[in-house]
Write a protein that holds these residues in place. Structure first.
Motif, PDB file in Angstrom:
ATOM      1  N   MET A  72       0.854  -1.193   0.000  1.00  0.00           N
ATOM      2  CA  MET A  72       0.000   0.000   0.000  1.00  0.00           C
ATOM      3  C   MET A  72       0.890   1.244   0.000  1.00  0.00           C
ATOM      4  SD  MET A  72      -1.150   0.489   3.960  1.00  0.00           S
ATOM      5  CE  MET A  72       0.110   0.651   5.212  1.00  0.00           C
ATOM      6  N   LYS A  73       0.265   2.353  -0.399  1.00  0.00           N
ATOM      7  CA  LYS A  73       1.027   3.609  -0.429  1.00  0.00           C
ATOM      8  C   LYS A  73       1.061   4.254   0.957  1.00  0.00           C
ATOM      9  CE  LYS A  73       0.026   5.046  -5.100  1.00  0.00           C
ATOM     10  NZ  LYS A  73      -0.973   5.830  -5.826  1.00  0.00           N
ATOM     11  N   ALA A  74       2.235   4.775   1.314  1.00  0.00           N
ATOM     12  CA  ALA A  74       2.373   5.494   2.589  1.00  0.00           C
ATOM     13  C   ALA A  74       3.426   6.569   2.375  1.00  0.00           C
ATOM     14  CB  ALA A  74       2.797   4.533   3.691  1.00  0.00           C
ATOM     15  N   LEU A  75       3.396   7.589   3.250  1.00  0.00           N
ATOM     16  CA  LEU A  75       4.411   8.650   3.145  1.00  0.00           C
ATOM     17  C   LEU A  75       5.493   8.426   4.197  1.00  0.00           C
ATOM     18  CD1 LEU A  75       5.447  11.319   1.928  1.00  0.00           C
ATOM     19  CD2 LEU A  75       4.053  12.509   3.635  1.00  0.00           C
ATOM     20  N   GLY A  76       6.710   8.165   3.721  1.00  0.00           N
ATOM     21  CA  GLY A  76       7.808   7.891   4.647  1.00  0.00           C
ATOM     22  C   GLY A  76       8.783   9.053   4.744  1.00  0.00           C
ATOM     23  N   VAL A  77       9.224   9.327   5.990  1.00  0.00           N
ATOM     24  CA  VAL A  77      10.296  10.305   6.216  1.00  0.00           C
ATOM     25  C   VAL A  77      11.527   9.486   6.575  1.00  0.00           C
ATOM     26  CG1 VAL A  77      11.065  12.294   7.544  1.00  0.00           C
ATOM     27  CG2 VAL A  77       8.649  11.822   7.317  1.00  0.00           C
ATOM     28  N   PHE A  78      12.618   9.714   5.839  1.00  0.00           N
ATOM     29  CA  PHE A  78      13.870   8.979   6.065  1.00  0.00           C
ATOM     30  C   PHE A  78      14.857   9.924   6.745  1.00  0.00           C
ATOM     31  CE2 PHE A  78      13.221   5.244   3.237  1.00  0.00           C
ATOM     32  CZ  PHE A  78      12.036   5.638   2.630  1.00  0.00           C
ATOM     33  N   PRO A  79      14.998   9.844   8.068  1.00  0.00           N
ATOM     34  CA  PRO A  79      15.854  10.819   8.762  1.00  0.00           C
ATOM     35  C   PRO A  79      17.322  10.726   8.341  1.00  0.00           C
ATOM     36  CG  PRO A  79      14.581   9.510  10.336  1.00  0.00           C
ATOM     37  CD  PRO A  79      14.363   8.912   9.001  1.00  0.00           C
ATOM     38  N   ASN A  80      17.826   9.530   8.097  1.00  0.00           N
ATOM     39  CA  ASN A  80      19.253   9.424   7.745  1.00  0.00           C
ATOM     40  C   ASN A  80      19.539   9.976   6.365  1.00  0.00           C
ATOM     41  OD1 ASN A  80      19.896   8.372  10.187  1.00  0.00           O
ATOM     42  ND2 ASN A  80      19.659   6.234   9.511  1.00  0.00           N
ATOM     43  N   GLU A  81      18.684   9.624   5.424  1.00  0.00           N
ATOM     44  CA  GLU A  81      18.896  10.101   4.044  1.00  0.00           C
ATOM     45  C   GLU A  81      18.320  11.501   3.832  1.00  0.00           C
ATOM     46  OE1 GLU A  81      17.577   6.982   1.172  1.00  0.00           O
ATOM     47  OE2 GLU A  81      17.479   5.785   2.998  1.00  0.00           O
ATOM     48  N   LYS A  82      17.657  12.021   4.851  1.00  0.00           N
ATOM     49  CA  LYS A  82      16.999  13.336   4.771  1.00  0.00           C
ATOM     50  C   LYS A  82      16.104  13.406   3.532  1.00  0.00           C
ATOM     51  CE  LYS A  82      19.615  15.954   7.959  1.00  0.00           C
ATOM     52  NZ  LYS A  82      19.473  14.893   8.955  1.00  0.00           N
ATOM     53  N   LYS A  83      15.198  12.436   3.487  1.00  0.00           N
ATOM     54  CA  LYS A  83      14.354  12.304   2.294  1.00  0.00           C
ATOM     55  C   LYS A  83      12.900  12.081   2.738  1.00  0.00           C
ATOM     56  CE  LYS A  83      14.168   8.256  -0.075  1.00  0.00           C
ATOM     57  NZ  LYS A  83      14.658   7.049  -0.738  1.00  0.00           N
ATOM     58  N   LEU A  84      12.000  12.467   1.874  1.00  0.00           N
ATOM     59  CA  LEU A  84      10.566  12.291   2.116  1.00  0.00           C
ATOM     60  C   LEU A  84      10.019  11.654   0.842  1.00  0.00           C
ATOM     61  CD1 LEU A  84       8.382  13.357   4.167  1.00  0.00           C
ATOM     62  CD2 LEU A  84       8.269  15.418   2.788  1.00  0.00           C
ATOM     63  N   ALA A  85       9.339  10.512   0.925  1.00  0.00           N
ATOM     64  CA  ALA A  85       8.883   9.862  -0.310  1.00  0.00           C
ATOM     65  C   ALA A  85       7.682   8.963  -0.057  1.00  0.00           C
ATOM     66  CB  ALA A  85      10.024   9.014  -0.889  1.00  0.00           C
ATOM     67  N   ILE A  86       6.853   8.820  -1.086  1.00  0.00           N
ATOM     68  CA  ILE A  86       5.776   7.829  -1.023  1.00  0.00           C
ATOM     69  C   ILE A  86       6.446   6.461  -1.151  1.00  0.00           C
ATOM     70  CG2 ILE A  86       3.750   6.896  -2.213  1.00  0.00           C
ATOM     71  CD1 ILE A  86       2.895   9.506  -1.125  1.00  0.00           C
ATOM     72  N   VAL A  87       6.156   5.580  -0.191  1.00  0.00           N
ATOM     73  CA  VAL A  87       6.785   4.256  -0.189  1.00  0.00           C
ATOM     74  C   VAL A  87       5.718   3.183  -0.384  1.00  0.00           C
ATOM     75  CG1 VAL A  87       8.732   4.909   1.298  1.00  0.00           C
ATOM     76  CG2 VAL A  87       6.602   4.144   2.353  1.00  0.00           C
ATOM     77  N   ASP A  88       6.179   2.001  -0.762  1.00  0.00           N
ATOM     78  CA  ASP A  88       5.279   0.860  -0.866  1.00  0.00           C
ATOM     79  C   ASP A  88       5.440   0.084   0.445  1.00  0.00           C
ATOM     80  OD1 ASP A  88       3.662  -1.148  -1.658  1.00  0.00           O
ATOM     81  OD2 ASP A  88       5.111  -2.081  -3.026  1.00  0.00           O
ATOM     82  N   HIS A  89       4.529   0.319   1.368  1.00  0.00           N
ATOM     83  CA  HIS A  89       4.644  -0.247   2.727  1.00  0.00           C
ATOM     84  C   HIS A  89       3.714  -1.462   2.826  1.00  0.00           C
ATOM     85  CE1 HIS A  89       5.614   0.233   7.027  1.00  0.00           C
ATOM     86  NE2 HIS A  89       4.379  -0.180   7.260  1.00  0.00           N
ATOM     87  N   PRO A  90       4.156  -2.531   3.513  1.00  0.00           N
ATOM     88  CA  PRO A  90       3.261  -3.700   3.637  1.00  0.00           C
ATOM     89  C   PRO A  90       1.944  -3.325   4.330  1.00  0.00           C
ATOM     90  CG  PRO A  90       5.430  -4.125   4.633  1.00  0.00           C
ATOM     91  CD  PRO A  90       5.433  -2.697   4.190  1.00  0.00           C
ATOM     92  N   ALA A  91       0.827  -3.748   3.751  1.00  0.00           N
ATOM     93  CA  ALA A  91      -0.481  -3.432   4.358  1.00  0.00           C
ATOM     94  C   ALA A  91      -0.593  -4.184   5.684  1.00  0.00           C
ATOM     95  CB  ALA A  91      -1.597  -3.834   3.416  1.00  0.00           C
ATOM     96  N   PRO A  92      -1.067  -3.512   6.746  1.00  0.00           N
ATOM     97  CA  PRO A  92      -1.149  -4.194   8.053  1.00  0.00           C
ATOM     98  C   PRO A  92      -2.344  -5.138   8.114  1.00  0.00           C
ATOM     99  CG  PRO A  92      -2.066  -1.992   8.202  1.00  0.00           C
ATOM    100  CD  PRO A  92      -1.597  -2.151   6.787  1.00  0.00           C
TER     101      PRO A  92
END
Ligand code: BGC
Length: 371
Positions: A1-21
């Motif tokens: 499923m689509k989710a919005l991820g913040v990556f603190p190490n890479e300093k990035k913000l991106a829509i990710v494909d996250h496993p549906a719970p």
């Protein structure tokens, strides 16, 4: 499923494909996210100033203000059905058996600081197509609040503050609960600092609860924010027209200051002005700034000699969530036009970047996730 991820190490913000719970315990509920709200905390996390992914993950799913629709209910869950509208609470207990607050379901008063907060610290948030949570962390809301339900969580900040104010007011016999209910308590005057969503929702809650409400903020008197304040029966004062000291002189001593700016300079200037028996509530979290100069001896002297109460308040418990649901329904009936101002726009999820960078202005922006 689509989710919005913040990556603190890479300093990035991106829509990710996250496993549906999926539901993993009979006490859980699954819901599809309908909307999330954008707030200052989300913007800070998107700028990597704050926010911690769950242990072992390299990103944090963002956003904690949400409205969802139940799609599946665990076998042991009572009180929720498929199709119900729900608002998730934010903070989850620390799990330390010594923490009385968390053990009582009041993790908003957690003693250890080891709590998690969905979309903020150590737990994924709600900018995701589907979410699962324990039923006890969800609040059911009436279907009629579909269009405004996403405001429940930000409204709980003011509700928790006010619940505490009533307790504090019990120290004044003539203003205590019984007098309030009988209508014999004197009308209280409140000054709200800041006309962002927390300030405006605070002004609405205070107006609803019979306060004489004044709001002081940066925008013009004729701005939509100024108009909203007047629409709920309050008075709006612009920092462009007057210094807060002059304003204080004009309106007279206030019983309650509700700070919703996160600006330490303004807040402490107002603190120096407090009169007898006043309560000052801090809700804003200031960014780390240069130290400010203040007249600590005068503040301390007045605090003591005038019975001041300084109250910091964060997050909210179930009582504040229920009060928020009740008050939202009442606001919708009394002041329906205010929501057209307060909710400045609804945007598709692809537009997250401009909304979180602050490029897209407005008061409270909403991101639509599912329908
Ligand atoms: C949220 C609260 C949270 C606080 C601190 C606010 O934006 O509304 O639920 O406790 O941030 O993380």
């Amino acid at each position: 499923m689509k989710a919005l991820g913040v990556f603190p190490n890479e300093k990035k913000l991106a829509i990710v494909d996250h496993p549906a719970p999926s539901i993993e315990a009979p006490t859980q509920v699954k819901f599809k996210t309908l909307e999330v709200g954008v707030c200052g905390t989300d913007k800070e996390i998107a700028h990597h100033l704050h926010g911690v992914p769950p242990e072992g993950d390299d990103y944090l799913i963002l956003h904690h203000e949400a409205l969802g629709e139940v799609t599946e209910v665990g076998d042991a869950v009572e009180g929720f059905e498929v199709g119900d509208l729900v608002v998730p609470t934010v903070r989850r207990p620390c799990g330390d058996p010594e923490c009385t607050a968390c053990a009582e379901g009041r993790q908003d008063f957690c003693f250890t600081g080891k709590f998690t907060e969905r979309g903020i610290v150590g737990a994924h948030g709600f900018f995701a197509e589907e979410c699962v949570d324990e039923a006890r962390f969800l609040v059911k809301i009436p279907k009629e609040l579909r269009d405004v339900g996403v405001l429940v969580e930000p409204l709980t900040i003011a509700e928790k503050a006010l619940l505490q104010v009533w307790d504090i007011q019990e120290r004044l016999p003539w203003a205590a609960k019984r007098a309030r209910e009988a209508g014999t308590a004197p009308k209280l005057k409140a000054l709200v600092l800041g006309a962002g969503p927390i300030g405006l929702l605070g002004a609405m809650v205070l107006a609803e609860n019979g306060f004489d409400v004044h709001v002081y903020s940066l925008e013009d008197v004729d701005s939509p924010r100024g108009k909203l304040v007047r629409d709920v029966g309050g008075t709006y004062h612009s920092a462009k027209d007057e210094d807060v000291k002059a304003l204080w002189k004009k309106i007279g001593d206030v019983d309650l200051v509700y700070e919703a700016t996160g600006a330490s300079g303004l807040s402490f200037r107002v603190l120096e002005l407090l009169g007898h028996n006043a309560i000052f509530i801090f809700t804003g979290v200031p960014g780390r700034k240069e130290p400010i100069e203040l007249d600590a001896a005068t503040i301390m002297r007045n605090l003591v000699l005038e019975n001041h109460v300084l109250l910091g308040t964060v997050n909210a418990g179930p009582d504040a969530f229920h009060a928020a649901v009740k008050d939202l329904a009442s606001f919708k009936e009394k002041w329906p036009q205010t929501f057209e101002t307060l909710i400045s726009g609804r945007y598709p999820m692809e537009e997250y970047a401009g909304l979180l960078s602050g490029e897209v202005g407005g008061i409270k922006n909403i991101i639509t996730i599912g329908g």
